[in-house]
Scaffold this motif. Structure first.
Motif, mmCIF file in Angstrom:
data_model
loop_
_atom_site.group_PDB
_atom_site.id
_atom_site.type_symbol
_atom_site.label_atom_id
_atom_site.label_comp_id
_atom_site.label_asym_id
_atom_site.label_seq_id
_atom_site.Cartn_x
_atom_site.Cartn_y
_atom_site.Cartn_z
ATOM 1 N N VAL A 122 10.388 -29.077 -22.984
ATOM 2 C CA VAL A 122 11.197 -29.744 -21.957
ATOM 3 C C VAL A 122 12.671 -29.364 -22.117
ATOM 4 C CG1 VAL A 122 12.016 -31.973 -21.092
ATOM 5 C CG2 VAL A 122 9.606 -31.677 -21.706
ATOM 6 N N TYR A 123 13.163 -29.357 -23.363
ATOM 7 C CA TYR A 123 14.566 -29.027 -23.611
ATOM 8 C C TYR A 123 14.898 -27.605 -23.164
ATOM 9 C CZ TYR A 123 14.317 -33.137 -26.671
ATOM 10 O OH TYR A 123 14.115 -34.390 -27.183
ATOM 11 N N MET A 124 13.972 -26.669 -23.368
ATOM 12 C CA MET A 124 14.221 -25.274 -23.008
ATOM 13 C C MET A 124 14.305 -25.078 -21.497
ATOM 14 S SD MET A 124 14.774 -23.605 -25.739
ATOM 15 C CE MET A 124 14.815 -21.963 -25.021
ATOM 16 N N LYS A 125 13.687 -25.984 -20.746
ATOM 17 C CA LYS A 125 13.748 -25.888 -19.285
ATOM 18 C C LYS A 125 15.168 -26.088 -18.767
ATOM 19 C CE LYS A 125 9.027 -26.984 -17.847
ATOM 20 N NZ LYS A 125 8.876 -25.707 -17.135
ATOM 21 N N TYR A 126 16.010 -26.721 -19.579
ATOM 22 C CA TYR A 126 17.404 -26.932 -19.182
ATOM 23 C C TYR A 126 18.087 -25.589 -18.916
ATOM 24 C CZ TYR A 126 22.300 -28.397 -19.475
ATOM 25 O OH TYR A 126 23.635 -28.615 -19.218
ATOM 26 N N TRP A 127 17.782 -24.595 -19.770
ATOM 27 C CA TRP A 127 18.393 -23.270 -19.623
ATOM 28 C C TRP A 127 17.501 -22.296 -18.854
ATOM 29 C CZ3 TRP A 127 18.754 -25.116 -24.987
ATOM 30 C CH2 TRP A 127 20.017 -25.632 -25.283
ATOM 31 N N TYR A 128 16.182 -22.476 -18.998
ATOM 32 C CA TYR A 128 15.236 -21.549 -18.363
ATOM 33 C C TYR A 128 14.187 -22.321 -17.551
ATOM 34 C CZ TYR A 128 17.277 -18.562 -21.966
ATOM 35 O OH TYR A 128 18.162 -17.878 -22.772
ATOM 36 N N PRO A 129 14.614 -22.894 -16.425
ATOM 37 C CA PRO A 129 13.705 -23.743 -15.633
ATOM 38 C C PRO A 129 12.487 -23.003 -15.083
ATOM 39 C CG PRO A 129 15.715 -23.233 -14.401
ATOM 40 C CD PRO A 129 15.949 -22.793 -15.802
ATOM 41 N N GLY A 130 12.579 -21.699 -14.940
ATOM 42 C CA GLY A 130 11.470 -20.948 -14.346
ATOM 43 C C GLY A 130 10.409 -20.507 -15.338
ATOM 44 N N VAL A 131 10.680 -20.668 -16.647
ATOM 45 C CA VAL A 131 9.727 -20.232 -17.672
ATOM 46 C C VAL A 131 8.754 -21.364 -17.975
ATOM 47 C CG1 VAL A 131 9.456 -19.414 -20.042
ATOM 48 C CG2 VAL A 131 11.444 -18.689 -18.676
ATOM 49 N N PRO A 132 7.440 -21.107 -17.910
ATOM 50 C CA PRO A 132 6.440 -22.156 -18.195
ATOM 51 C C PRO A 132 6.620 -22.739 -19.602
ATOM 52 C CG PRO A 132 5.399 -20.235 -17.213
ATOM 53 C CD PRO A 132 6.805 -19.833 -17.553
ATOM 54 N N GLY A 133 6.412 -24.038 -19.725
ATOM 55 C CA GLY A 133 6.580 -24.716 -21.010
ATOM 56 C C GLY A 133 5.679 -24.157 -22.097
ATOM 57 N N ILE A 134 4.472 -23.709 -21.731
ATOM 58 C CA ILE A 134 3.524 -23.190 -22.713
ATOM 59 C C ILE A 134 4.087 -21.958 -23.430
ATOM 60 C CG2 ILE A 134 2.355 -21.721 -21.027
ATOM 61 C CD1 ILE A 134 0.743 -23.601 -23.985
ATOM 62 N N THR A 135 4.955 -21.231 -22.751
ATOM 63 C CA THR A 135 5.569 -20.042 -23.364
ATOM 64 C C THR A 135 6.400 -20.439 -24.577
ATOM 65 O OG1 THR A 135 5.688 -18.955 -21.203
ATOM 66 C CG2 THR A 135 7.096 -18.070 -22.957
ATOM 67 N N TRP A 136 7.233 -21.487 -24.401
ATOM 68 C CA TRP A 136 8.079 -21.947 -25.503
ATOM 69 C C TRP A 136 7.232 -22.580 -26.602
ATOM 70 C CZ3 TRP A 136 12.114 -19.370 -24.919
ATOM 71 C CH2 TRP A 136 12.702 -19.188 -23.658
#
Length: 453
Positions: free
Chosen positions: A115-129
């Motif tokens: 969820v936190y990574m979506k702040y900078w990369y909203p288009g990248v699926p969470g499963i990737t992180w």
């Protein structure tokens, strides 16, 4: 009196400074940066008393744990001690409860990281992180205990630096300039007084404060890999408790003097509110980086704790033998990989219980940690008497005020756990008690199979 070292084969490479930072890193998490608003909203300014009382409970806990850990510096830690001084079944319950607490919390933390990574990369699926960070932290933990400690040291350093920076900024606002209006000590009493919710609100917030200190007990788990446990473990435990207490109380006091308590816990982190008042650009981005670091630090420590606990269970023949095998670098790699099952469990539980998955996982996780704490107090009562009776060596550290302070700590903790039943945290006991019943049944089944063999 000596017992089998359930950490046999592990390499003793951790210094007291690293142990202190590891414990600090585990205890300074998103609970302070994001969750402090809940405690403030529950108790108002009297949250300062809440955290002081919470720190007292933890101080007594660490006093008991330091003495027992120096006597038995093993990876099994409080589980091994409960096994020896209470009953093997209690040791089994503690170790599996602590293991599942860490495993489930890993799933929660990695979900938060996505969820936190979506702040900078909203288009990248969470499963990737989830895949990337899981792989990185498994690699770090599998490399060596020194690699784990180094990463945890720097994760902790970032969080500690953030808190010190916040304290310095807050002190400047309060005492170094007159540019800011409506700030000062008067905010502690101006709005419905210091105890706006009475003693009840303050007491419930003590329970909430305990979650901020969960993780300090990890030092005892690392004892099996400490260079000089007689010196390093008690030094690390004492330093951690005093530093954490000062950080939490001072940070919250500054926060409450700058931001009126009614608005401190609404919608956003109190830290962000203070930074916005100070007109610090990018306040939300800064906070997102800090909580991301906090989550990574917690996950890193939980992977370590869960793998060593499972390793200890294997050596006691309560888990498959493969979990007790060490790599050439002295790391229980299989136990480490299995401990990431929390990530899979998080996905499964979320699919089965979409509306209550988070509550379910956190309920078991919180119960496992506090149940472990309670058993530490009880174990200490029996440990001291038996240790002295059997002529154990003179220990370099002893819990003061025995047995009175040990009993006081245990009763305070038990009272706070019972308090949870009458609050929104009731779910902790609703899931925790059936969990203990399930583990008890599993213990008897395992013992019966071992007897048959």
């Amino acid at each position: 009196m000596e017992i089998k070292n359930s950490g046999e084969g592990l390499k003793r490479e951790l210094s007291s400074s690293r142990l202190s930072m590891i414990a600090m890193g585990m205890a300074i998490g998103t609970g302070l940066f994001l969750g402090s608003g809940l405690a403030i909203g529950t108790a108002g300014p009297s949250v300062l008393l809440s955290y002081t009382l919470g720190a007292l409970v933890v101080l007594l806990l660490m006093g008991c744990l330091a003495e027992m850990t120096v006597a038995h510096p093993t990876s099994g830690s409080f589980g091994t001690i409960a096994d020896l001084y209470l009953h093997p079944m209690v040791g089994f319950l503690v170790r599996y409860s602590y293991w599942i607490a860490q495993v489930l919390a890993i799933g929660v933390e990695i979900s938060a990281i996505a969820v936190y990574m979506k702040y900078w990369y909203p288009g990248v699926p969470g499963i990737t992180w989830i895949i990337i960070f899981t792989a990185v932290l498994i690699y770090v933990n599998a490399t060596s205990v020194n690699a784990f400690a180094s990463f945890e040291y720097w994760f902790s350093m970032i969080k500690v630096s953030a808190i010190i920076g916040f304290i310095l900024l807050g002190a400047y606002v309060l005492f170094g300039t007159s540019s800011y209006e409506n700030v000062g000590a008067h905010n502690l009493i101006d709005h419905k007084g210091f105890l706006p919710f009475g003693f009840k609100g303050m007491w419930i917030a003590v329970f909430i404060s305990l979650f901020s200190f969960i993780g300090t007990e990890l030092v005892a788990v690392t004892a099996g890999e400490a260079k000089e446990p007689d010196v390093a473990v008690p030094k690390a435990l004492k330093a951690t408790v005093f530093r954490l207490s000062a950080f939490y109380v001072v940070t919250l006091a500054i926060m409450l003097m700058i931001v009126p308590w009614q608005s401190a816990g609404i919608e956003k982190s109190p830290f962000v509110r203070v930074m916005e008042i100070l007109n610090i650009p990018g306040a939300s981005g800064i906070m997102n980086f800090i909580v991301l670091t906090a989550a990574l630090s917690s996950m890193n420590g939980m992977l370590y704790a869960s793998s060593r606990t499972l390793f200890s269970l294997s050596q006691e023949k309560f888990a498959p033998a493969v979990m007790g095998k060490l790599s050439k670098k002295g790391v229980p790699t299989t136990a480490l990989i299995v401990s990431t099952i929390g990530i899979i469990l998080a996905a499964v539980v979320n699919a089965l219980l979409p509306g209550s998955s988070y509550a379910f996982m956190m309920g078991i996780s919180m119960f496992g940690s506090l149940f472990t704490w309670l058993i530490i107090f009880i174990s200490h009562l029996f440990f001291r008497k038996k240790w002295d009776k059997l002529g154990g060596r003179k220990l370099p550290v002893r819990m003061m005020g025995f047995p009175y302070l040990t009993i006081l700590g245990g009763l305070l903790l038990l009272s706070l756990i019972i308090t949870a039943w009458f609050t929104d945290f009731k779910i902790m006991l609703q899931f925790g008690i059936p969990w203990l019943l399930f583990l008890s049944l599993a213990y008897f089944v395992m013992k019966k199979k071992q007897h048959v063999k």
